[in-house]
Design an enzyme around this catalytic site. Sequence first.
Site, PDB file in Angstrom:
ATOM      1  N   ASP A  34       0.811  -1.227   0.000  1.00  0.00           N
ATOM      2  CA  ASP A  34       0.000   0.000   0.000  1.00  0.00           C
ATOM      3  C   ASP A  34       0.839   1.270   0.000  1.00  0.00           C
ATOM      4  O   ASP A  34       0.443   2.297   0.560  1.00  0.00           O
ATOM      5  CB  ASP A  34      -0.959   0.016   1.210  1.00  0.00           C
ATOM      6  CG  ASP A  34      -1.867  -1.195   1.221  1.00  0.00           C
ATOM      7  OD1 ASP A  34      -2.226  -1.669   0.129  1.00  0.00           O
ATOM      8  OD2 ASP A  34      -2.217  -1.671   2.316  1.00  0.00           O
ATOM      9  N   LYS A  71       1.741   2.135  -5.105  1.00  0.00           N
ATOM     10  CA  LYS A  71       2.271   1.572  -6.353  1.00  0.00           C
ATOM     11  C   LYS A  71       1.331   1.850  -7.526  1.00  0.00           C
ATOM     12  O   LYS A  71       1.772   2.189  -8.623  1.00  0.00           O
ATOM     13  CB  LYS A  71       2.457   0.046  -6.209  1.00  0.00           C
ATOM     14  CG  LYS A  71       3.449  -0.361  -5.140  1.00  0.00           C
ATOM     15  CD  LYS A  71       3.519  -1.871  -4.977  1.00  0.00           C
ATOM     16  CE  LYS A  71       2.282  -2.468  -4.361  1.00  0.00           C
ATOM     17  NZ  LYS A  71       2.003  -2.070  -2.974  1.00  0.00           N
ATOM     18  N   GLY A 104      -4.598  -4.342  -3.758  1.00  0.00           N
ATOM     19  CA  GLY A 104      -5.579  -3.290  -4.020  1.00  0.00           C
ATOM     20  C   GLY A 104      -4.800  -2.053  -4.418  1.00  0.00           C
ATOM     21  O   GLY A 104      -4.184  -1.424  -3.571  1.00  0.00           O
ATOM     22  N   HIS A 105      -4.768  -1.755  -5.713  1.00  0.00           N
ATOM     23  CA  HIS A 105      -3.965  -0.642  -6.225  1.00  0.00           C
ATOM     24  C   HIS A 105      -4.902   0.479  -6.675  1.00  0.00           C
ATOM     25  O   HIS A 105      -5.677   0.300  -7.610  1.00  0.00           O
ATOM     26  CB  HIS A 105      -3.081  -1.118  -7.389  1.00  0.00           C
ATOM     27  CG  HIS A 105      -2.071  -2.149  -6.967  1.00  0.00           C
ATOM     28  ND1 HIS A 105      -1.218  -2.767  -7.833  1.00  0.00           N
ATOM     29  CD2 HIS A 105      -1.778  -2.661  -5.740  1.00  0.00           C
ATOM     30  CE1 HIS A 105      -0.442  -3.615  -7.170  1.00  0.00           C
ATOM     31  NE2 HIS A 105      -0.775  -3.574  -5.896  1.00  0.00           N
ATOM     32  N   GLN A 117       1.818  -6.159  -3.231  1.00  0.00           N
ATOM     33  CA  GLN A 117       2.290  -6.282  -1.851  1.00  0.00           C
ATOM     34  C   GLN A 117       3.567  -5.455  -1.660  1.00  0.00           C
ATOM     35  O   GLN A 117       3.738  -4.459  -2.320  1.00  0.00           O
ATOM     36  CB  GLN A 117       2.504  -7.762  -1.444  1.00  0.00           C
ATOM     37  CG  GLN A 117       1.207  -8.540  -1.270  1.00  0.00           C
ATOM     38  CD  GLN A 117       0.550  -8.930  -2.570  1.00  0.00           C
ATOM     39  OE1 GLN A 117       1.157  -9.588  -3.401  1.00  0.00           O
ATOM     40  NE2 GLN A 117      -0.687  -8.532  -2.770  1.00  0.00           N
ATOM     41  N   LYS A 131      -8.602  -0.917   8.877  1.00  0.00           N
ATOM     42  CA  LYS A 131      -7.765   0.220   9.254  1.00  0.00           C
ATOM     43  C   LYS A 131      -6.311  -0.212   9.160  1.00  0.00           C
ATOM     44  O   LYS A 131      -5.954  -1.292   9.625  1.00  0.00           O
ATOM     45  CB  LYS A 131      -8.035   0.570  10.725  1.00  0.00           C
ATOM     46  CG  LYS A 131      -8.699   1.896  10.922  1.00  0.00           C
ATOM     47  CD  LYS A 131      -8.737   2.241  12.404  1.00  0.00           C
ATOM     48  CE  LYS A 131      -9.648   3.430  12.613  1.00  0.00           C
ATOM     49  NZ  LYS A 131      -9.676   3.905  13.982  1.00  0.00           N
ATOM     50  N   LYS A 145       2.762  10.220  -0.580  1.00  0.00           N
ATOM     51  CA  LYS A 145       1.972  10.731   0.551  1.00  0.00           C
ATOM     52  C   LYS A 145       2.730  11.719   1.436  1.00  0.00           C
ATOM     53  O   LYS A 145       2.506  11.769   2.641  1.00  0.00           O
ATOM     54  CB  LYS A 145       1.395   9.563   1.360  1.00  0.00           C
ATOM     55  CG  LYS A 145       0.514   8.642   0.503  1.00  0.00           C
ATOM     56  CD  LYS A 145      -0.257   7.615   1.271  1.00  0.00           C
ATOM     57  CE  LYS A 145      -1.650   8.083   1.630  1.00  0.00           C
ATOM     58  NZ  LYS A 145      -2.578   6.967   1.932  1.00  0.00           N
TER      59      LYS A 145
HETATM   60  P1  GDP Z   1      -0.829   0.332  -3.537  1.00  0.00           P
HETATM   61  O1  GDP Z   1      -1.428  -0.942  -3.058  1.00  0.00           O
HETATM   62  O2  GDP Z   1       0.635   0.404  -3.302  1.00  0.00           O
HETATM   63  O3  GDP Z   1      -1.179   0.655  -4.966  1.00  0.00           O
HETATM   64  O4  GDP Z   1      -1.474   1.490  -2.638  1.00  0.00           O
HETATM   65  P2  GDP Z   1      -3.027   1.611  -2.205  1.00  0.00           P
HETATM   66  O5  GDP Z   1      -3.815   2.022  -3.367  1.00  0.00           O
HETATM   67  O6  GDP Z   1      -3.474   0.390  -1.478  1.00  0.00           O
HETATM   68  O7  GDP Z   1      -2.919   2.740  -1.104  1.00  0.00           O
HETATM   69  C1  GDP Z   1      -2.407   4.002  -1.371  1.00  0.00           C
HETATM   70  C2  GDP Z   1      -3.489   5.038  -1.049  1.00  0.00           C
HETATM   71  O8  GDP Z   1      -2.909   6.318  -0.980  1.00  0.00           O
HETATM   72  C3  GDP Z   1      -4.570   5.131  -2.099  1.00  0.00           C
HETATM   73  O9  GDP Z   1      -5.782   5.484  -1.490  1.00  0.00           O
HETATM   74  C4  GDP Z   1      -4.074   6.267  -2.998  1.00  0.00           C
HETATM   75  O10 GDP Z   1      -5.124   6.925  -3.686  1.00  0.00           O
HETATM   76  C5  GDP Z   1      -3.456   7.169  -1.986  1.00  0.00           C
HETATM   77  N1  GDP Z   1      -2.323   7.964  -2.451  1.00  0.00           N
HETATM   78  C6  GDP Z   1      -1.335   7.623  -3.324  1.00  0.00           C
HETATM   79  N2  GDP Z   1      -0.400   8.591  -3.388  1.00  0.00           N
HETATM   80  C7  GDP Z   1      -0.816   9.565  -2.542  1.00  0.00           C
HETATM   81  C8  GDP Z   1      -0.264  10.813  -2.141  1.00  0.00           C
HETATM   82  O11 GDP Z   1       0.819  11.230  -2.566  1.00  0.00           O
HETATM   83  N3  GDP Z   1      -0.963  11.536  -1.215  1.00  0.00           N
HETATM   84  C9  GDP Z   1      -2.139  11.115  -0.702  1.00  0.00           C
HETATM   85  N4  GDP Z   1      -2.743  11.882   0.208  1.00  0.00           N
HETATM   86  N5  GDP Z   1      -2.684   9.937  -1.056  1.00  0.00           N
HETATM   87  C10 GDP Z   1      -2.022   9.184  -1.955  1.00  0.00           C
HETATM   88  P1  IMO Z   2      -0.952  -4.210  -2.217  1.00  0.00           P
HETATM   89  O1  IMO Z   2      -0.534  -4.788  -3.533  1.00  0.00           O
HETATM   90  C1  IMO Z   2      -0.905  -4.533   2.127  1.00  0.00           C
HETATM   91  C2  IMO Z   2      -1.017  -8.569   3.821  1.00  0.00           C
HETATM   92  C3  IMO Z   2      -2.283  -9.014   4.562  1.00  0.00           C
HETATM   93  C4  IMO Z   2      -1.683  -9.956   5.574  1.00  0.00           C
HETATM   94  C5  IMO Z   2      -0.566 -10.643   4.759  1.00  0.00           C
HETATM   95  C6  IMO Z   2      -0.958 -11.986   4.168  1.00  0.00           C
HETATM   96  O2  IMO Z   2      -2.251  -3.491  -2.273  1.00  0.00           O
HETATM   97  O3  IMO Z   2       0.136  -3.417  -1.608  1.00  0.00           O
HETATM   98  P2  IMO Z   2      -2.500 -12.663   2.112  1.00  0.00           P
HETATM   99  O4  IMO Z   2      -3.957 -12.412   1.846  1.00  0.00           O
HETATM  100  O5  IMO Z   2      -1.598 -12.124   1.072  1.00  0.00           O
HETATM  101  O6  IMO Z   2      -2.224 -14.103   2.418  1.00  0.00           O
HETATM  102  O7  IMO Z   2      -2.192 -11.869   3.479  1.00  0.00           O
HETATM  103  O8  IMO Z   2      -0.241  -9.749   3.724  1.00  0.00           O
HETATM  104  N1  IMO Z   2      -1.266  -8.089   2.435  1.00  0.00           N
HETATM  105  C7  IMO Z   2      -1.180  -6.802   2.071  1.00  0.00           C
HETATM  106  N2  IMO Z   2      -0.955  -5.693   2.808  1.00  0.00           N
HETATM  107  N3  IMO Z   2      -1.038  -4.443   0.789  1.00  0.00           N
HETATM  108  C8  IMO Z   2      -1.243  -5.549   0.032  1.00  0.00           C
HETATM  109  O9  IMO Z   2      -1.247  -5.510  -1.316  1.00  0.00           O
HETATM  110  C9  IMO Z   2      -1.357  -6.795   0.680  1.00  0.00           C
HETATM  111  N4  IMO Z   2      -1.561  -8.051   0.250  1.00  0.00           N
HETATM  112  C10 IMO Z   2      -1.489  -8.825   1.338  1.00  0.00           C
HETATM  113  O10 IMO Z   2      -2.913  -7.907   5.171  1.00  0.00           O
HETATM  114  O11 IMO Z   2      -1.078  -9.251   6.608  1.00  0.00           O
HETATM  115 MG    MG Z   3      -2.936  -1.625  -1.772  1.00  0.00          MG
END
Ligand code: GDP
Ligand code: IMO
Ligand code: MG
Length: 418
Positions: A13, A16, A40-41, A218, A298, A325
């Site tokens: 998270d 990416k 979840g991207h 991940q 959370k 961020k």
């Molecule tokens: P990923 O799994 O690495 O693609 O990241 P996620 O999408 O799970 O989580 C990143 C969150 O931060 C998402 O809700 C994005 O929309 C948000 N985000 C990404 N870059 C920024 C940033 O520079 N500032 C803020 N405030 N939010 C960001």
């Molecule tokens: P992205 O690509 C954050 C965490 C889960 C748990 C552990 C194992 O959005 O960054 P799993 O379901 O993979 O067997 O869970 O890994 N986890 C992540 N945490 N971002 C993810 O993907 C994750 N994918 C799995 O919360 O702790």
């Molecule tokens: Mg994510």
Amino acid sequence: MPITAVIGGQWGDEGKGKIVDLLCEDMDLVARYQGGANAGHTVNIDGETIILHQVPSGILRPDTACILGHGMVVDPVALSEELDILAQHNISTQGRIQISYAAHIVTPVHKAMDRATGHVIGTTLRGIGPAYADKARRLGVRAVDLRDTPQLREYLLGRLELGVKQGEFEPDELDTVNRELETFLAAADRLVPMLGDSISSLHHAIDTKKNILIEGAQGTLLDIDLGTYPFVTSSHPTSGGIATGLGVPVQQIDRLIGIFKSYTTRVGEGPFPTELNDEAGDRLQTEGAEFGATTGRKRRCGWFDAVAARYSCQINGFSELALTKLDVLDQFDTLQICIAYEINGTQLPGFSAAIHHLNQVSPVYVELPGWKSDTSSLKSAEELPPAARNYIQRLEELLHVPIARVSVGAERNQILTL
Ligand code: GDP
Ligand code: IMO
Ligand code: MG
């Protein structure tokens, strides 16, 4: 043309999705090499939010082809839903997605197994661990097997029977799984036209000098070998996973971009040395809207951990970094960066020396002044306040890798190039 990889440097998270979307403006092909619907991207374009789980984030650029590589575990039901969501956003996926014949498949049995045991680690309950376990046990089902529905049905019933015999899921799951099988088979059927030989596709793209981006899911510290085992995912999100997960040789990858959040978050169980269970942690969680993009949980929050991040840079071989961020830190009076770990007053030499007893380490912090101003509207890195530049520069010094981009908001255009 170069191959660029985008990899999460922390516990996932990091943002990416946003960086992949940004870079895909110039890409012909984008490929995922591991993980599945646990990812979840998030991509935000003109106020619209799209969360990608299995389809590479490059799908949002109309001219980018997408590959789901054989290192992934593909969930047909979730993928089918994702295709529908993309269609609702008027994004055409027709002819743009190839799924490797050799990718393993997440079945309803795997999801039931995850529901039985996943709580120990706090998994996403997407059946990821059980699907990779079946792959390792050499009884998995692969994408190539989706072409023969009668045989697939037979396989699934056999796998279900084995699961019952071995007590792999709760007995009261049996009805649910049986019901889910029909949905699964229908979704599987929908994917058949997308199956292909992704190794040939990738090597053709390499030979014809196409621009290729590889999208990690991940994060490094969730790697099954290099992460905080057993609180990890079941794949290799690190750069080493690319070669085995896509069949792309390591020397072809000339740009490895590590994505780091300006602080640290973690979802699920497991050690987290810089976790903050105080007002500052709550503030990071609220300001950063830190809720899981897949499960809505959370996210736990804490200061930037430069000890873990340095390890991440070393084992991945990052050539440049993107820091995301930064705007979330805008209103803090002071900021802390963890620069060392201690146990009983003795400093440890680095993250790998501490990885087996992370719960016992105390972080050593350096305190930096905050900048107390809004960075989210900035258009160029020159406009960054001196304290923000100082924060970025300190991270570069600690990580020994240049930070090439800083993200200051969720929108596509909220990015500064350094
Ligand atoms: P990923 O799994 O690495 O693609 O990241 P996620 O999408 O799970 O989580 C990143 C969150 O931060 C998402 O809700 C994005 O929309 C948000 N985000 C990404 N870059 C920024 C940033 O520079 N500032 C803020 N405030 N939010 C960001
Ligand atoms: P992205 O690509 C954050 C965490 C889960 C748990 C552990 C194992 O959005 O960054 P799993 O379901 O993979 O067997 O869970 O890994 N986890 C992540 N945490 N971002 C993810 O993907 C994750 N994918 C799995 O919360 O702790
Ligand atoms: Mg994510």
